[in-house]
Design a protein around this motif. Sequence first.
Motif, short mmCIF file in Angstrom:
data_model
loop_
_atom_site.label_atom_id
_atom_site.label_comp_id
_atom_site.label_asym_id
_atom_site.label_seq_id
_atom_site.Cartn_x
_atom_site.Cartn_y
_atom_site.Cartn_z
N GLU A 1 0.83 -1.21 0.00
CA GLU A 1 0.00 0.00 0.00
C GLU A 1 0.86 1.25 0.00
OE1 GLU A 1 -2.92 2.27 3.19
OE2 GLU A 1 -2.73 0.08 3.31
N ASP A 2 0.46 2.24 -0.79
CA ASP A 2 1.13 3.54 -0.87
C ASP A 2 2.65 3.43 -0.92
OD1 ASP A 2 -1.17 4.98 -1.07
OD2 ASP A 2 -1.04 5.95 0.88
N GLU B 1 -0.84 -7.19 -4.99
CA GLU B 1 -1.86 -6.14 -4.99
C GLU B 1 -1.18 -4.82 -4.64
OE1 GLU B 1 -6.06 -5.07 -2.71
OE2 GLU B 1 -5.32 -7.14 -2.75
N VAL B 2 -1.32 -3.84 -5.52
CA VAL B 2 -0.74 -2.51 -5.30
C VAL B 2 -1.89 -1.57 -4.95
CG1 VAL B 2 0.65 -0.64 -6.24
CG2 VAL B 2 1.07 -3.01 -6.98
N VAL B 3 -1.90 -1.07 -3.72
CA VAL B 3 -3.04 -0.33 -3.19
C VAL B 3 -2.73 1.16 -3.11
CG1 VAL B 3 -4.67 -0.14 -1.27
CG2 VAL B 3 -3.61 -2.35 -1.79
N GLY B 4 -3.65 1.97 -3.61
CA GLY B 4 -3.55 3.42 -3.45
C GLY B 4 -4.45 3.90 -2.33
N ALA C 1 -2.44 1.89 -10.05
CA ALA C 1 -2.45 0.81 -9.07
C ALA C 1 -3.35 -0.29 -9.61
CB ALA C 1 -2.95 1.34 -7.73
N ASN C 2 -3.65 -1.29 -8.79
CA ASN C 2 -4.66 -2.27 -9.16
C ASN C 2 -5.65 -2.50 -8.02
OD1 ASN C 2 -3.27 -3.99 -7.37
ND2 ASN C 2 -2.18 -5.04 -9.03
N SER C 3 -5.61 -1.58 -7.05
CA SER C 3 -6.50 -1.67 -5.90
C SER C 3 -6.58 -0.31 -5.22
CB SER C 3 -5.97 -2.71 -4.90
OG SER C 3 -6.79 -2.81 -3.76
N ALA C 4 -7.70 -0.05 -4.56
CA ALA C 4 -7.87 1.20 -3.81
C ALA C 4 -8.20 0.88 -2.36
CB ALA C 4 -8.97 2.05 -4.42
#
Length: 423
Positions: A288-289, A311-314, A334-337
């Motif tokens: 994340e971030d 999973e790359v989270v913003g 990204a690919n996730s929020a």
Amino acid sequence: MKTIIKNIESLEVLDSRGNPTVRTYVELEDGTKTFSTVPSGASTGMNEAVELRDNEERYGGKGVKSACMNVENIIAKEIKGMNSTKQMEIDSIMNELDGTESKSNLGANAILSVSMAVAKASALSLGIPLFQYLGGSNACRIPVPCMNILNGGEHADNSVDFQEFMLVPLGAPCFAEGLRYVAEIFHTLKAILKDKGLATSVGDEGGFAPNCSSNEEAIEFIVMAIEKAGYKPGIDVSIAVDSAANSFSPNLDNHYNMIWSGAGEMSSDDLIDLSSSWLDKYPIVLWEDPMSEGDWDGFSRFTQKFGDKIEVVGDDIFVTNTKFIKKGIELGTANSALIKLNQIGTVSETIQAVRLCREAGWRYFLSHRSGETEDTFLSDFAVAMDGGHLKTGSACRGERIAKYNRLLEIERILAGKSEYRWK
């Protein structure tokens, strides 16, 4: 009609950091009474919905009596007599009353407290669990608990730059067992830190906050704890990281300074190289971030390189706002929020952010805040949204445990019909 809103009152109470926050009570015509209490973040994005604070001497300026007055004197007058089940309509009216994109007039804390309480009252009046009221009768997926086990950054006073290291019990057969896995590892890590003469005090979210010799030593301790507790890293339990890169990017751009660990200045490319080395060595499934909210290009390059593996989270870059999530989808940022109710300020808008992620084929990661309350709304909301994973703190601090315990209750309510899966 029994779900007509009869009365609304608001009260200034304290969150888990001892700072004021807003609690709102809703009463319906059928006698149903309930309340919701909103959380508050420390590591915040600059585009988040705005909490209203009194900026007076009391509580060091952090009082919320003005927000409470806005609930009782402005919002209540407009929505009393409305059907509490008209969630989107009620949320829309409050946004119109505020008149700003940031909710700075009435306060996002005032608006969200009402939005959550209205949903809870409706579910209670109809005799439906909140997770089914919000997610439908088929809502049955219990999220994998991404448990915060070691804190750094703005959530702890130590020598670790990255804000959160989390345990992810992917190999557990159900939520109750997954929670057991990570709770056992939490206590094992405590013993390891104590044996090494390191502090076992905890940060805002309940994770340990030792002074490590480096950021990487923090993750090495966690792998050690997983193994010593009798689990297999990457099979039974994996790891998630929240860099919260805003906290070490002074200008919120592509320049970074690892001030707490003393690692010094870095570029986006340096951080990507560091991440690559960690991903080669450790069972990390979510990050994340990894970059600051102003480093859109660095974020996209990180996702391009690692997005097919993890999973790359913003979080700070998207702030649960569909405008920024849409931009991220278009740019491949990204690919996730990350999804936080108080970042956007109403239940309806949070659901819209989740729907946008679904439509784009993105994942979405439900989250608490560092200044939490004992309210368990988030637990039901996570099940309702069918996201597959949730972060809500560590295996200590009552405001965190309350949410895990509610998920145990939900798993029991579903009586064998629940699902537990990462994807």
